[in-house]
Design a protein around this motif. Structure first.
Motif: not given
Ligand code: G1P
Length: 277
Positions: A108-110, A128-133, A169-172, A189-192, A202-208, A228-232
């Motif tokens: 998982g991403l976490g 950064v998740l590169a597949d979110d351009l 498909q998203y963390g919300v 919530i991850e992928k509700p 929805g969360i897209i692939g950019r986090y600080i 293991l989910q970063i959202t949690d």
């Protein structure tokens, strides 16, 4: 409290893009003539983040080679017009320090982010998740978030409105508005399912992330899909302190899907390449 580092989880298999991803990393898929991962690293450098960490895995060596000199190629094209094509990549290589660590199992991403702790240490960092351009006029999305971080000094996730039939498909997130486009997160919530979703953001692939996220991740049990989910972990950070959701300015393309990838290609062709490379 400055941010210098950006972490790129790139160990995933990219099964949605088979057969293209059978033996090449999905992050190396080109949008027009530039690999996804190069757009992503460029966005980080534009935001002042030049310490680049990759959480990599089996079959991903092309990424390391891309961010290194290729002497044979340099020899071939020296003095020709082709040098212009590779100059932006050379500039990135010169601007950055790259480090790599391997994620041995896909949990998982976490888990990927926790694997990156060895490259980050005890300082705030971006993911950064590169597949979110993301393509923006003016400041890139990461730069927008770095500016927000300087003001609030807490973890931040980028969000956008997502149609109902894609929300699973998203963390919300759910949040209280703080100021224009900025929310203080009250729930996530991850992928509700459509019915469970607390909003359409929805969360897209950019986090600080602030570095206490690593302790949170260590204490977080497996979540959605047994991963293991970063959202949690972020939800706990939000409950104990503060996490912001930021509605970024710009467009985001889900390049992990065929439709998003084709849209990105058409958009980038029109925006950057149509009038000659
Ligand atoms: C991951 C995150 C999810 C986020 C998404 C953005 O999911 O787990 O919360 O909304 O990235 O792209 P993935 O797409 O890797 O399944």
């Amino acid at each position: 409290l400055m941010i210098h580092k950006c972490l790129f989880p790139v160990a995933g298999y990219g099964t949605r893009f088979l057969p293209a991803t059978k033996s090449s990393p999905k992050e190396m898929l080109p949008v027009v003539n530039k690999p996804l991962i190069e757009y992503a690293v460029q966005e980080a450098v534009d935001a002042g983040l030049t310490r680049i960490g990759f959480v990599t895995g089996r079959g991903k060596r092309a990424i390391e080679d891309h961010f290194d000199k290729n002497y044979e190629l340099e020899d071939q094209i020296r003095g020709t017009g082709k040098e212009d094509l590779i100059q932006p990549t050379r500039d990135l290589i010169d601007a950055c320090e790259f480090s790599y660590t391997r994620q041995k199992e896909m949990k998982g991403l976490g888990h990927a982010i926790l694997t990156g702790e060895t490259l980050i240490g005890d300082e705030p960092f971006a993911v950064v998740l590169a597949d979110d351009l993301c393509i923006a006029d003016g400041d890139g999305v990461l730069m927008q978030m770095v500016k927000l971080f300087r003001q609030f000094r807490c973890s931040i996730v980028a969000v956008e409105e997502v149609p109902d039939d894609h929300i699973h498909q998203y963390g919300v997130v759910a949040g209280e508005p703080l100021k224009d486009g900025v929310y203080r997160i009250t729930d996530m919530i991850e992928k509700p399912s459509k019915d469970e979703a607390p909003s359409n953001l929805g969360i897209i692939g950019r986090y600080i992330l602030t570095p206490d996220i690593f302790d949170q991740l260590r204490e977080t049990p497996p979540g959605k899909n047994g991963e293991l989910q970063i959202t949690d972990a972020l939800k706990k950070q939000a409950q104990e302190g503060c996490v912001l959701a930021y509605r970024f300015k710009g467009r985001r393309f889900d390049c992990g899907s065929i439709d998003g990838f084709v849209d990105a290609t058409n958009h980038c062709y029109d925006k950057f390449y149509k009038n000659g490379f």
